[in-house]
Design an enzyme around this catalytic site. Structure first.
Site, PDB file in Angstrom:
ATOM      1  N   HIS A   1      36.088  69.800  25.060  1.00 23.49           N
ATOM      2  CA  HIS A   1      36.269  68.334  24.390  1.00 23.49           C
ATOM      3  C   HIS A   1      34.818  67.968  23.832  1.00 23.49           C
ATOM      4  CE1 HIS A   1      35.921  64.170  25.538  1.00 23.49           C
ATOM      5  NE2 HIS A   1      37.201  64.043  25.898  1.00 23.49           N
TER       6      HIS A   1
ATOM      7  N   ASP B   1      31.975  72.280  32.684  1.00 22.35           N
ATOM      8  CA  ASP B   1      32.764  70.903  32.579  1.00 22.35           C
ATOM      9  C   ASP B   1      33.708  70.845  33.307  1.00 22.35           C
ATOM     10  OD1 ASP B   1      34.190  68.867  31.762  1.00 22.35           O
ATOM     11  OD2 ASP B   1      33.902  69.083  29.730  1.00 22.35           O
TER      12      ASP B   1
ATOM     13  N   GLN C   1      38.345  68.168  33.845  1.00 21.76           N
ATOM     14  CA  GLN C   1      39.976  68.525  33.980  1.00 21.76           C
ATOM     15  C   GLN C   1      40.313  69.139  35.086  1.00 21.76           C
ATOM     16  OE1 GLN C   1      42.167  66.925  32.457  1.00 21.76           O
ATOM     17  NE2 GLN C   1      41.024  65.632  30.979  1.00 21.76           N
TER      18      GLN C   1
ATOM     19  N   LYS D   1      39.121  60.643  36.715  1.00 18.76           N
ATOM     20  CA  LYS D   1      40.218  61.565  36.371  1.00 18.76           C
ATOM     21  C   LYS D   1      40.267  62.331  37.614  1.00 18.76           C
ATOM     22  CE  LYS D   1      38.480  62.971  31.947  1.00 18.76           C
ATOM     23  NZ  LYS D   1      39.290  62.307  31.028  1.00 18.76           N
TER      24      LYS D   1
ATOM     25  N   CYS E   1      39.989  64.288  21.926  1.00 19.71           N
ATOM     26  CA  CYS E   1      38.691  64.391  21.579  1.00 19.71           C
ATOM     27  C   CYS E   1      38.460  66.173  21.524  1.00 19.71           C
ATOM     28  CB  CYS E   1      37.792  63.895  22.755  1.00 19.71           C
ATOM     29  SG  CYS E   1      37.908  62.068  22.908  1.00 19.71           S
TER      30      CYS E   1
END
Ligand code: PLP
Length: 416
Positions: free
Chosen positions: A133, A210, A213, A236, A374
């Site tokens: 991302h 990261d 998600q 999220k 993104c």
């Protein structure tokens, strides 16, 4: 909260019971029942999160940490108890390792500026992957420009996979940092982060994962992953917007200078010298998003009340069904076919621009995301300007996926 799963003997996961916790799922859009398939961008909130924020606003709000009065103490207790829940949620070693930030983007910027900027030398390398991302690309580009370090992106296969060997092949004595997604937001690919971190660690490379998600879909254990930093966003994972978490290994956080200066991150200030506060407050300058943190704490409680294995199996079933039914639509191409995927399908339909498709689906009450997500380097790789993306949560149903397929067929006929 009552365990949501296994209330029906024939169902591994009682999706209808789960849906009842989310008031928004019973609304209509353009006269049709909402089919919310944009969970990768932001998940919806259960009633318990809405209630926790509401109760905080109605009964407990005051500024935290500095007050002797009752409301300030209550607000502080609620904020700090959210931190305690997050410690358990990701299995951090202590509350000193959980920093509240605005979200994943801010967490990565904190690491690039406070950890990487002082550490990087000209010629050093920061290793990322092709499917990141923008939040895990641009802050690294910025710190590389500031320090003379070089940004290197590990390649992706045509399936959208990141292979361990391909990343290892790029690790060398100049590599200082590996920063990679746990799950790709554009393709759904699950990266082999545990093995990537182990390979990096064996070469004394600092690691950031990261997890934006990942946290909603799988149990995350930062000690098991053994990464140095792990980042995620509340919105999220069924919590409010404007709050998220940087997990950092205490030894590293201790050595890092504060990122922002101001109130709450200090112990004593004179014009000559400031003594910084202890962890985690050293990194939480100014009044934080108190109600957001309270809501995030409630989201953690909610997720913990689920049978997460059953929820995951249900999401997996949604992914398999979507892959099968969308795969049968003539002219539809699924982008990202890695064997390990989270419950998300990116796709293009011949002759229908993704934005037009998104608009037509919206008329049917179906929310999907269209665009570059993104992740422009991913779009460049597949030579596409955009895709449509249906991203599922445990509250989605097989029937909703069938509605998506019918909506896509309708769009194809309009553009035929
Ligand atoms: N990383 C990934 C993989 C994402 O999917 C996102 C958001 O879509 C981000 C980072 C940025 O998250 P936020 O906008 O909450 O800071």
């Amino acid at each position: 909260m009552k365990n949501l799963a296994l209330t029906h003997p024939d169902l591994a996961f009682d999706v209808e019971a789960a849906r009842r916790h989310f008031p928004i799922l019973s609304r209509t859009v353009h006269g049709r029942p909402l089919v919310y398939l944009d969970n990768g961008a932001s998940t919806q909130r259960p009633q318990s999160v809405i209630d926790a924020v509401n109760d905080y606003e109605r009964r407990h709000h005051a500024n935290i940490h500095r007050g002797v009065h009752t409301l300030s103490q209550e607000a502080t207790a609620l904020y700090e108890s959210a931190r305690d829940r997050l410690v358990r949620f990701v299995n951090a070693r202590s509350r000193t390792e959980i920093i509240f930030v605005r979200g994943t983007t801010e967490a990565i910027n904190l690491v690039t500026q406070s950890y990487a900027r002082p550490a990087l030398q000209p010629g050093d390398e920061v290793l990322i992957t092709h499917l990141e991302h923008h939040a895990n690309i641009v802050p690294w580009q910025m710190v590389c420009a500031q320090t003379g370090a070089k940004l290197v992106a590990a390649p992706m296969t045509a399936q959208g996979e990141i292979q361990l060997e391909a990343v290892i092949a790029l690790m060398n004595p100049r590599t200082r940092i590996l920063a990679c997604a746990h799950v790709s937001n554009a393709l759904g690919t699950v990266l082999p982060v545990r093995r990537l971190v182990a390979a990096a660690k064996a070469r004394a490379i600092t690691t950031l994962v990261d997890g934006a998600q990942a946290v909603a879909h799988m149990a995350v254990d930062v000690r098991d992953l053994d990464c140095d930093f792990y980042t995620f966003s509340s919105h999220k994972m069924y919590g409010p917007t404007g709050v998220g978490v940087l997990y950092g290994r205490e030894q590293l956080l201790e050595r890092m200078p504060p990122w922002q200066g101001g109130g709450d991150m200090i112990l004593a200030v004179t014009f000559e010298k400031t003594t910084y506060n202890a962890l985690p407050y050293k990194f939480e300058a100014g009044t934080p998003n108190i109600s957001g943190a309270v809501g995030l704490g409630a989201a953690v409680d909610f997720l913990s009340s689920l049978d997460r294995k059953a929820a995951h199996a249900h999401e997996d079933a949604l992914l398999h069904h979507a892959t099968a039914v969308l795969g049968r639509i003539p002219g539809l191409r699924i982008i990202g076919t890695a064997p390990q995927k989270a419950s998300l399908v990116s796709f293009v339909v011949a002759g229908v621009h993704p934005h037009d498709l998104g608009t037509i689906l919206d008329e049917d009450g179906i929310a999907v995301r269209t665009g570059h997500h993104c992740a422009m380097p991913v779009m460049d790789f597949f030579k596409l300007p955009a895709t449509a993306r249906a991203s599922f949560a445990f509250y989605n149903t097989i029937d909703e996926i069938d509605k998506l397929a019918a909506g896509i067929e309708r769009a194809r006929k309009i553009f035929a």
